[in-house]
Write a protein that holds these residues in place. Structure first.
Motif, short mmCIF file in Angstrom:
data_model
loop_
_atom_site.label_atom_id
_atom_site.label_comp_id
_atom_site.label_asym_id
_atom_site.label_seq_id
_atom_site.Cartn_x
_atom_site.Cartn_y
_atom_site.Cartn_z
N ASP A 270 0.82 -1.21 0.00
CA ASP A 270 0.00 0.00 0.00
C ASP A 270 0.86 1.26 0.00
O ASP A 270 0.46 2.28 -0.56
CB ASP A 270 -0.96 -0.01 1.19
CG ASP A 270 -2.25 -0.74 0.85
OD1 ASP A 270 -3.09 -0.16 0.16
OD2 ASP A 270 -2.40 -1.89 1.27
N PRO B 51 -10.48 -4.75 -4.83
CA PRO B 51 -10.89 -3.45 -5.37
C PRO B 51 -12.24 -2.98 -4.82
O PRO B 51 -12.42 -1.78 -4.57
CB PRO B 51 -10.96 -3.68 -6.88
CG PRO B 51 -10.00 -4.79 -7.13
CD PRO B 51 -10.12 -5.68 -5.91
N TYR C 66 -11.55 -1.55 -1.34
CA TYR C 66 -10.94 -0.22 -1.44
C TYR C 66 -11.96 0.81 -1.93
O TYR C 66 -11.96 1.94 -1.48
CB TYR C 66 -9.73 -0.25 -2.37
CG TYR C 66 -8.48 -0.81 -1.75
CD1 TYR C 66 -7.48 0.04 -1.27
CD2 TYR C 66 -8.27 -2.18 -1.66
CE1 TYR C 66 -6.32 -0.47 -0.71
CE2 TYR C 66 -7.11 -2.70 -1.11
CZ TYR C 66 -6.14 -1.84 -0.63
OH TYR C 66 -4.99 -2.35 -0.08
N TYR C 67 -12.82 0.39 -2.85
CA TYR C 67 -13.86 1.30 -3.35
C TYR C 67 -14.81 1.68 -2.22
O TYR C 67 -15.19 2.85 -2.06
CB TYR C 67 -14.62 0.63 -4.49
CG TYR C 67 -15.67 1.50 -5.11
CD1 TYR C 67 -15.32 2.54 -5.97
CD2 TYR C 67 -17.02 1.31 -4.82
CE1 TYR C 67 -16.29 3.36 -6.54
CE2 TYR C 67 -17.99 2.12 -5.38
CZ TYR C 67 -17.63 3.14 -6.23
OH TYR C 67 -18.59 3.96 -6.79
N PHE D 58 -8.91 8.04 -5.03
CA PHE D 58 -8.25 7.56 -6.25
C PHE D 58 -8.13 8.72 -7.24
O PHE D 58 -9.15 9.16 -7.77
CB PHE D 58 -9.08 6.47 -6.93
CG PHE D 58 -9.47 5.32 -6.04
CD1 PHE D 58 -8.52 4.61 -5.33
CD2 PHE D 58 -10.79 4.93 -5.94
CE1 PHE D 58 -8.88 3.54 -4.53
CE2 PHE D 58 -11.16 3.86 -5.14
CZ PHE D 58 -10.20 3.16 -4.43
N ALA E 95 -6.48 2.91 -10.67
CA ALA E 95 -6.23 2.46 -9.30
C ALA E 95 -6.89 1.11 -9.03
O ALA E 95 -6.26 0.20 -8.48
CB ALA E 95 -6.73 3.50 -8.30
N LEU E 96 -8.15 0.97 -9.43
CA LEU E 96 -8.86 -0.28 -9.19
C LEU E 96 -8.27 -1.43 -10.01
O LEU E 96 -8.21 -2.57 -9.53
CB LEU E 96 -10.35 -0.10 -9.45
CG LEU E 96 -11.06 0.84 -8.47
CD1 LEU E 96 -12.49 1.12 -8.91
CD2 LEU E 96 -11.03 0.29 -7.04
N ALA E 97 -7.80 -1.14 -11.21
CA ALA E 97 -7.15 -2.17 -12.03
C ALA E 97 -5.84 -2.63 -11.39
O ALA E 97 -5.55 -3.82 -11.32
CB ALA E 97 -6.90 -1.65 -13.44
N LEU F 282 -5.06 -2.38 -8.20
CA LEU F 282 -5.44 -3.11 -6.98
C LEU F 282 -5.86 -4.54 -7.31
O LEU F 282 -5.44 -5.50 -6.66
CB LEU F 282 -6.55 -2.39 -6.24
CG LEU F 282 -6.14 -1.13 -5.49
CD1 LEU F 282 -7.35 -0.29 -5.13
CD2 LEU F 282 -5.36 -1.51 -4.23
N GLY F 283 -6.69 -4.70 -8.33
CA GLY F 283 -7.14 -6.04 -8.73
C GLY F 283 -5.98 -6.91 -9.18
O GLY F 283 -5.89 -8.08 -8.79
N TRP G 40 -3.80 -7.72 -6.00
CA TRP G 40 -4.47 -8.62 -5.07
C TRP G 40 -4.74 -9.99 -5.68
O TRP G 40 -4.95 -10.96 -4.96
CB TRP G 40 -5.75 -8.00 -4.55
CG TRP G 40 -5.47 -7.21 -3.32
CD1 TRP G 40 -5.15 -5.89 -3.23
CD2 TRP G 40 -5.46 -7.71 -1.98
NE1 TRP G 40 -4.95 -5.54 -1.93
CE2 TRP G 40 -5.13 -6.63 -1.13
CE3 TRP G 40 -5.69 -8.95 -1.42
CZ2 TRP G 40 -5.03 -6.78 0.24
CZ3 TRP G 40 -5.60 -9.10 -0.05
CH2 TRP G 40 -5.27 -8.02 0.76
#
Length: 194
Positions: free
Chosen positions: A72, A131, A134-135, A145, A151-153, A155-156, A159
């Motif tokens: 992170d 994701p 985090y969302y 974000f 960011a979500l991509a 994170l995915g 993870w």
């Protein structure tokens, strides 16, 4: 691996994790980063008092916390995530995010133990579930974000590796503790004549 946790222990573990998660995210969002750290300290203490493998579980909590602090922290350092509070060093995650990782680690051999060995499922849950978490944290004000899609991509993608890796580490720690606790101890690879 140790015995399968009871349903009561699984439910308590899930509830404790959720309480820690909410305390961390809401504390971080409202400039009270140490609030969540305190709650997770209680979650970790509860976990360690209810597990027979205290030593290996304590080491697991520390290792997963370090892994999360670096992951992170890297995301924050490169601008994928912006945290409102709790950053002590620019390359390290906020204290309350590190606490969430500790809370997450308490679930690996309890409420998430069923995922161990189910690597494709762990990959998928990591890629999609993290994701979403985090969302949800962003909706509560715990993280921002600058570019949500990127960011979500990221994170995915991260993870999808971190979830199976965390489960594999937890399974290894549990196996090592179980081998150490058997009356014979670990099998001597050199044989009886050594």
């Amino acid at each position: 691996m140790s015995a399968t946790p009871s349903l009561a222990r699984i439910l308590i573990n899930l509830a404790a994790f959720q309480a820690g998660w909410f305390a961390c995210v809401l504390g971080g969002a409202h400039q009270l980063p140490w609030l969540g750290v305190g709650v997770v300290a209680l979650v970790a203490a509860l976990h360690l008092t209810t597990t027979p493998e205290r030593g290996s579980e304590a080491r697991l909590l520390v290792l997963i916390a370090v892994m999360g602090a670096l992951w992170d922290g890297l995301l924050a350092r490169f601008g994928f995530l912006v945290y409102p509070s709790g950053m002590l060093l620019p390359w390290l995650a906020p204290v309350w995010i590190i606490a969430i990782w500790v809370a997450f680690a308490t679930t690996l051999n309890v409420s998430l133990a069923w995922l161990q060995g189910r690597w494709y499922l762990a990959f998928t849950i990591g890629a999609l579930g993290a994701p979403l978490a985090y969302y949800a944290g962003a909706k509560l004000g715990g993280v921002h974000f600058p570019d949500p899609v990127v960011a979500l991509a990221v994170l995915g993608g991260g993870w999808s590796f971190l979830m199976p890796a965390s489960l594999a580490i937890a399974a290894r720690f549990a196996r090592t503790a179980a081998e150490r606790d058997t009356p014979e101890g670990p099998i001597n690879s050199e044989g009886a004549d050594a």
